[in-house]
Design an enzyme around this catalytic site. Structure first.
Site, PDB file in Angstrom:
ATOM      1  N   LEU A 190       6.112   5.576  20.162  1.00 22.44           N
ATOM      2  CA  LEU A 190       6.171   5.366  21.387  1.00 22.44           C
ATOM      3  C   LEU A 190       4.876   4.591  21.823  1.00 22.44           C
ATOM      4  O   LEU A 190       4.909   3.622  22.415  1.00 22.44           O
ATOM      5  CB  LEU A 190       6.578   6.784  21.962  1.00 22.44           C
ATOM      6  CG  LEU A 190       6.966   6.712  23.358  1.00 22.44           C
ATOM      7  CD1 LEU A 190       8.390   5.898  23.382  1.00 22.44           C
ATOM      8  CD2 LEU A 190       7.406   8.012  23.973  1.00 22.44           C
ATOM      9  N   HIS A 191       3.779   5.406  21.946  1.00 26.06           N
ATOM     10  CA  HIS A 191       2.588   4.900  22.187  1.00 26.06           C
ATOM     11  C   HIS A 191       2.233   4.461  23.545  1.00 26.06           C
ATOM     12  O   HIS A 191       1.084   4.016  24.122  1.00 26.06           O
ATOM     13  CB  HIS A 191       2.307   3.602  21.310  1.00 26.06           C
ATOM     14  CG  HIS A 191       2.209   4.075  19.973  1.00 26.06           C
ATOM     15  ND1 HIS A 191       1.919   5.180  19.292  1.00 26.06           N
ATOM     16  CD2 HIS A 191       2.597   3.036  19.024  1.00 26.06           C
ATOM     17  CE1 HIS A 191       2.416   5.023  17.861  1.00 26.06           C
ATOM     18  NE2 HIS A 191       2.645   3.595  17.685  1.00 26.06           N
ATOM     19  N   CYS A 199       2.904   8.488   1.977  1.00 26.22           N
ATOM     20  CA  CYS A 199       3.268   7.500   3.040  1.00 26.22           C
ATOM     21  C   CYS A 199       3.572   6.138   1.965  1.00 26.22           C
ATOM     22  O   CYS A 199       2.938   5.550   1.405  1.00 26.22           O
ATOM     23  CB  CYS A 199       2.176   7.262   3.747  1.00 26.22           C
ATOM     24  SG  CYS A 199       2.503   6.010   5.078  1.00 26.22           S
ATOM     25  N   GLY A 253       5.452  -2.118   7.393  1.00 27.66           N
ATOM     26  CA  GLY A 253       6.832  -2.544   7.506  1.00 27.66           C
ATOM     27  C   GLY A 253       7.457  -1.588   8.524  1.00 27.66           C
ATOM     28  O   GLY A 253       7.085  -0.635   8.867  1.00 27.66           O
ATOM     29  N   GLU A 254       8.736  -2.320   8.934  1.00 25.36           N
ATOM     30  CA  GLU A 254       9.473  -1.378   9.798  1.00 25.36           C
ATOM     31  C   GLU A 254      10.787  -1.172   9.068  1.00 25.36           C
ATOM     32  O   GLU A 254      11.712  -2.009   8.508  1.00 25.36           O
ATOM     33  CB  GLU A 254       9.822  -2.268  11.088  1.00 25.36           C
ATOM     34  CG  GLU A 254      11.058  -1.906  11.701  1.00 25.36           C
ATOM     35  CD  GLU A 254      10.854  -0.478  12.286  1.00 25.36           C
ATOM     36  OE1 GLU A 254       9.802  -0.094  12.664  1.00 25.36           O
ATOM     37  OE2 GLU A 254      11.896   0.276  12.321  1.00 25.36           O
ATOM     38  N   CYS A 290      -2.521   2.009   8.333  1.00 23.76           N
ATOM     39  CA  CYS A 290      -1.764   1.152   8.046  1.00 23.76           C
ATOM     40  C   CYS A 290      -2.312  -0.539   7.629  1.00 23.76           C
ATOM     41  O   CYS A 290      -2.791  -0.789   8.880  1.00 23.76           O
ATOM     42  CB  CYS A 290      -0.846   1.129   9.323  1.00 23.76           C
ATOM     43  SG  CYS A 290      -0.579   2.701  10.051  1.00 23.76           S
ATOM     44  N   SER A 337       9.925   6.497  10.070  1.00 22.45           N
ATOM     45  CA  SER A 337       9.141   6.196  11.485  1.00 22.45           C
ATOM     46  C   SER A 337       9.635   4.541  11.792  1.00 22.45           C
ATOM     47  O   SER A 337       9.567   3.587  11.074  1.00 22.45           O
ATOM     48  CB  SER A 337       7.843   6.445  11.190  1.00 22.45           C
ATOM     49  OG  SER A 337       7.189   5.824  12.279  1.00 22.45           O
ATOM     50  N   CYS A 368       2.639  -5.295  16.353  1.00 24.05           N
ATOM     51  CA  CYS A 368       2.173  -4.577  17.416  1.00 24.05           C
ATOM     52  C   CYS A 368       0.405  -4.768  17.341  1.00 24.05           C
ATOM     53  O   CYS A 368      -0.068  -4.964  16.603  1.00 24.05           O
ATOM     54  CB  CYS A 368       2.350  -2.887  16.962  1.00 24.05           C
ATOM     55  SG  CYS A 368       3.977  -2.684  16.806  1.00 24.05           S
ATOM     56  N   CYS A 374      -2.122  -2.903  15.444  1.00 22.73           N
ATOM     57  CA  CYS A 374      -1.721  -2.759  14.019  1.00 22.73           C
ATOM     58  C   CYS A 374      -2.173  -3.496  13.128  1.00 22.73           C
ATOM     59  O   CYS A 374      -1.774  -4.915  13.406  1.00 22.73           O
ATOM     60  CB  CYS A 374      -0.360  -2.067  14.011  1.00 22.73           C
ATOM     61  SG  CYS A 374       0.079  -1.767  12.202  1.00 22.73           S
ATOM     62  N   ASN A 396      -7.076   4.796  14.391  1.00 21.47           N
ATOM     63  CA  ASN A 396      -8.203   4.272  13.294  1.00 21.47           C
ATOM     64  C   ASN A 396      -8.516   2.770  13.862  1.00 21.47           C
ATOM     65  O   ASN A 396      -7.751   1.995  13.772  1.00 21.47           O
ATOM     66  CB  ASN A 396      -7.613   4.052  11.914  1.00 21.47           C
ATOM     67  CG  ASN A 396      -7.442   5.262  11.136  1.00 21.47           C
ATOM     68  OD1 ASN A 396      -8.627   5.943  10.972  1.00 21.47           O
ATOM     69  ND2 ASN A 396      -6.138   5.944  10.742  1.00 21.47           N
ATOM     70  N   CYS A 400       4.810  -7.205   7.967  1.00 20.29           N
ATOM     71  CA  CYS A 400       5.680  -6.454   8.997  1.00 20.29           C
ATOM     72  C   CYS A 400       5.791  -7.660  10.109  1.00 20.29           C
ATOM     73  O   CYS A 400       4.756  -8.337  10.290  1.00 20.29           O
ATOM     74  CB  CYS A 400       4.811  -5.441   9.749  1.00 20.29           C
ATOM     75  SG  CYS A 400       6.078  -4.434  10.721  1.00 20.29           S
ATOM     76  N   GLU A 454       1.015  -1.239  -0.059  1.00 19.54           N
ATOM     77  CA  GLU A 454       0.075  -0.008   0.039  1.00 19.54           C
ATOM     78  C   GLU A 454       0.800   1.367   0.001  1.00 19.54           C
ATOM     79  O   GLU A 454       1.789   1.431   0.654  1.00 19.54           O
ATOM     80  CB  GLU A 454      -0.697   0.232   1.348  1.00 19.54           C
ATOM     81  CG  GLU A 454      -1.744  -1.191   1.626  1.00 19.54           C
ATOM     82  CD  GLU A 454      -2.693  -0.969   2.735  1.00 19.54           C
ATOM     83  OE1 GLU A 454      -2.348  -0.012   3.582  1.00 19.54           O
ATOM     84  OE2 GLU A 454      -3.282  -1.808   3.130  1.00 19.54           O
TER      85      GLU A 454
HETATM   86  N1  SAH Z   1       6.976   0.339  11.801  1.00 13.66           N
HETATM   87  C1  SAH Z   1       7.388   1.768  11.803  1.00 13.66           C
HETATM   88  C2  SAH Z   1       6.716   2.566  10.619  1.00 13.66           C
HETATM   89  C3  SAH Z   1       5.056   1.786  10.260  1.00 13.66           C
HETATM   90  S1  SAH Z   1       3.793   1.937  11.153  1.00 13.66           S
HETATM   91  C4  SAH Z   1       6.687   2.180  12.997  1.00 13.66           C
HETATM   92  O1  SAH Z   1       6.133   1.590  14.000  1.00 13.66           O
HETATM   93  O2  SAH Z   1       6.940   3.542  13.315  1.00 13.66           O
HETATM   94  C5  SAH Z   1       3.390   3.846  11.086  1.00 13.66           C
HETATM   95  C6  SAH Z   1       2.531   4.638  12.158  1.00 13.66           C
HETATM   96  O3  SAH Z   1       1.449   4.017  12.500  1.00 13.66           O
HETATM   97  C7  SAH Z   1       3.108   3.946  13.683  1.00 13.66           C
HETATM   98  O4  SAH Z   1       3.406   5.045  14.438  1.00 13.66           O
HETATM   99  C8  SAH Z   1       1.947   2.875  14.034  1.00 13.66           C
HETATM  100  O5  SAH Z   1       2.045   2.616  15.463  1.00 13.66           O
HETATM  101  C9  SAH Z   1       0.871   3.779  13.422  1.00 13.66           C
HETATM  102  N2  SAH Z   1      -0.313   2.812  13.523  1.00 13.66           N
HETATM  103  C10 SAH Z   1      -0.522   1.477  13.412  1.00 13.66           C
HETATM  104  N3  SAH Z   1      -1.534   1.122  13.161  1.00 13.66           N
HETATM  105  C11 SAH Z   1      -2.432   2.146  13.442  1.00 13.66           C
HETATM  106  C12 SAH Z   1      -3.982   2.470  13.533  1.00 13.66           C
HETATM  107  N4  SAH Z   1      -4.698   1.252  13.315  1.00 13.66           N
HETATM  108  N5  SAH Z   1      -4.347   3.874  13.585  1.00 13.66           N
HETATM  109  C13 SAH Z   1      -3.351   4.695  13.634  1.00 13.66           C
HETATM  110  N6  SAH Z   1      -2.243   4.584  13.516  1.00 13.66           N
HETATM  111  C14 SAH Z   1      -1.772   3.373  13.488  1.00 13.66           C
END
Ligand code: SAH
Length: 347
Positions: A218-219, A103, A162-163, A336, A194, A114, A117, A293, A110, A90
Site C-alpha cells: 500500500l505504502h 523470498c 517482479g510483480e 529487493c 505480495s 515504483c 524500489c 532499505n 519488474c 535473486e
Molecule cells: N511486486 C510485488 C512484490 C515484490 S516487492 C509488490 O509490490 O508487492 C516486495 C515488497 O518490498 C513490496 O512491498 C515493496 O514495496 C517492498 N520494497 C521495495 N523496495 C524496498 C526497499 N528498498 N526497502 C524495503 N522494502 C522495499
C-alpha cells in the site's frame, strides 16, 4: 525440453496420459523429484527403462545455478541465480524461530517502476517460468540440507523481484507445486503472495480456492502520495483497490496484510497514519510496517526508529493492528533487487 519442476500435478498427469501412461506416473515422478530428490532419470528405478528413455528425450530436471552467494551475520542467505538464458534472479533465505522462509522472485526485473524500489530500475525482461520459481526454493533447500541441521524451507513469500500478478498463471502453478502434498508440501497458510495492487489479479486470486495469504503493497494512504510512489496507482487508484481487497476478503475468507514502507517525511506523518486508519477501516487487514532499505538510486530515507514507533502507536490507538517487519541481512544488499542491480551495473 519440458522441465518437470515446472509441472503442476494435474498438468503432469495430463502429460503422462498423452505419453500413453497412467496418470499415477505423475505422482511417482513427484515422489522422485521432491521426496527422494532424484537428480537424474536413471535413479527412477520403479519406472521402466523404456519410459525412462522417453523421459530423457523430452523432459529435463534443470535447476538454476548459484552465481553469487552472500551470507549475512544473522544467517540470512541471499543468492543470485543464473537461469538457462543467463538471466539473473535473486532469492533470499530468512531464518525465523518458527522456520525457514524463502523470498522468491517472480520475474526478471519488474515493469511496475515504483519510485523507491531497485527492482524496477532495469525494467522487466521476462516472466519467470514455474520451474524457475520452484528452482529457487529447491536450491535453498539444498543449501539447508548441506548444513545438516535437519532444516528445510517451511515458508514461501513471493516478495522478491517482479510483480506476481503480472505473471499470474505461472505463479499459481508454482504455488500449487510447492503446496502439493507430494511436492514440497509447504502449507498454504505458509505461502504469501505480495502485489502492488493489480486489481484483476486480486479478484482472480480470491477465487482460486487456495488457503494462501495475500499482502498488498500500500505504502500511502491517499492517491496523491500513492501516485508519486507507485505508478500503478494511476491505473488502479485506491477507490478501486480497496473494494477489490474487500471482495477478496469476502470470497476467500482470508484477511490481507497491508505492507507500508516508512519513508521519512514522505508517508510517516501523523496525518498519514490517520488517513490510513480511515482508508482500511472497512477491511479486516492489518498493517506490516517496513523499515526502508535505502539505496543510492533515489532520495528517500528510512524513517528513524522513533518515527516508526510513533506511527505504530497512532495506528494501534486508531484500532488498527500493526507490526514492524523484522529485518534480515541489511549488511548484504538484501533489499529487493539491490544485488542484481549492483551486478548488472558492474558489467
Ligand atoms: N511486486 C510485488 C512484490 C515484490 S516487492 C509488490 O509490490 O508487492 C516486495 C515488497 O518490498 C513490496 O512491498 C515493496 O514495496 C517492498 N520494497 C521495495 N523496495 C524496498 C526497499 N528498498 N526497502 C524495503 N522494502 C522495499
Amino acid at each position: 525440453m519440458i522441465n518437470l519442476y515446472g509441472q503442476e500435478m494435474e498438468k503432469l498427469k495430463a502429460l503422462m496420459v498423452q505419453e500413453g501412461q497412467k496418470p499415477y506416473r505423475a505422482v511417482q515422478l513427484y515422489t522422485w523429484l521432491y521426496e527422494k530428490r532424484a537428480t537424474s532419470f536413471d535413479e527412477m528405478s520403479d519406472i521402466s527403462l523404456k519410459f525412462r528413455e522417453t523421459l530423457k528425450e523430452k523432459y529435463c530436471l534443470n535447476l538454476p545455478e548459484i552465481a553469487l552467494k552472500q551470507v549475512s551475520k544473522d544467517g540470512t542467505i541471499k543468492l543470485l541465480l543464473n537461469l538457462e538464458d543467463n538471466s539473473k534472479v535473486e532469492c533470499v533465505l530468512m531464518r525465523y524461530s518458527y522456520g525457514c522462509a524463502v523470498c522468491v522472485s517472480s520475474q526478471v526485473g519488474c515493469a511496475m517502476s515504483c519510485s523507491f524500489c531497485s527492482s524496477g530500475i532495469l525494467g522487466k525482461q521476462r516472466n519467470l517460468k514455474p520451474e524457475e520459481m520452484v528452482g529457487q526454493v529447491l536450491v535453498i533447500n539444498e543449501l539447508l540440507r548441506q548444513e545438516n541441521r535437519g532444516q528445510h524451507v517451511t515458508h514461501v513469500v513471493v516478495m522478491g523481484t517482479g510483480e506476481p500478478f503480472d505473471n499470474y498463471q505461472n505463479v499459481m502453478d508454482f504455488i500449487r507445486i510447492i503446496n502439493n502434498q507430494k511436492g514440497l508440501a509447504i502449507g498454504a497458510r505458509h505461502i504469501t503472495v505480495s502485489t502492488c495492487g493489480l486489481v484483476e489479479g486480486i479478484k482472480k486470486y480470491a477465487r482460486e480456492g487456495l488457503q494462501t495469504n495475500l499482502a498488498i503493497s500500500l505504502h500511502a494512504p491517499n492517491n496523491e502520495l500513492r501516485n508519486q510512489l507507485m505508478k500503478i496507482n494511476k491505473s488502479y487508484p485506491l477507490e478501486v483497490l480497496i473494494p477489490a481487497v474487500k471482495e477478496y476478503e469476502e470470497i476467500s475468507g482470508r484477511r490481507v496484510t497491508y505492507e507500508y514502507l516508512l519513508l521519512e517525511n514522505v508517508n510517516d506523518t501523523k496525518e498519514c497514519a490517520e488517513e490510513l486508519i480511515e482508508l482500511i477501516k472497512g477491511t479486516m487487514g492489518y498493517v506490516n510496517l517496513i523499515p526502508y532499505n535505502e539505496t543510492n538510486k533515489n532520495n528517500y530515507h528510512r524513517s528513524s526508529g522513533n518515527r516508526v514507533h510513533n506511527f505504530l502507536d497512532y495506528l494501534m490507538k486508531g484500532g488498527v493492528t500493526a507490526t514492524i517487519r523484522k529485518e534480515f541481512g541489511s549488511d548484504i544488499d538484501a533489499a529487493c533487487g539491490q544485488l542484481r542491480a549492483k551486478v548488472e551495473n558492474e558489467k
